[in-house]
Design a protein around this motif. Structure first.
Motif: not given
Length: 114
Positions: A3-10, A59-69
């Motif tokens: 839980p909490g890991e971030i992956y690319w999803a296709v 933060s957390f490997g993300l290159g842009k300001d983002c939101v977790i929806q």
């Protein structure tokens, strides 16, 4: 997969997006996991919503300001995740707690991670 890991999803119908794994480790041993989508679209507006958790660029490997929806919670087959590349990053405990609380807001429930 934790839980909490971030992956690319296709996805078939939309461009690839990062997703945060929110299902428990013991459930992540199967073919599917529960995830929440991450997006940079409409960041300024969404960052203020109780169903979204803002993440700063870098933060957390993300290159842009983002939101977790949190309202975009779904089951996804692991075969649709870029497991070969590994996780982009992993949320810290405080941010993961905020994600679970945002999911609780969507469900009208008090949610707390264990």
């Amino acid at each position: 997969m934790s839980p909490g890991e971030i992956y690319w999803a296709v996805f078939e119908d939309v461009p690839a997006h990062p997703v945060v794994i929110v299902s428990r480790e013991e459930l992540n041993r199967g073919e599917s996991v529960v995830a929440v989508i991450v997006t940079s679209a409409h960041f300024e507006r969404r960052a203020k919503l109780p169903n979204c958790v803002p993440i700063s660029a870098g933060s957390f490997g993300l290159g842009k300001d983002c939101v977790i929806q949190a309202e975009s919670i779904f089951s996804i087959r692991k075969s649709h995740l870029d497991l070969e590349a590994g996780p982009l990053g992993t949320l810290d405990d405080l941010t993961f707690r905020d994600v679970i609380r945002a999911i609780g807001h969507v469900l009208r429930s008090d949610c707390e991670p264990e």
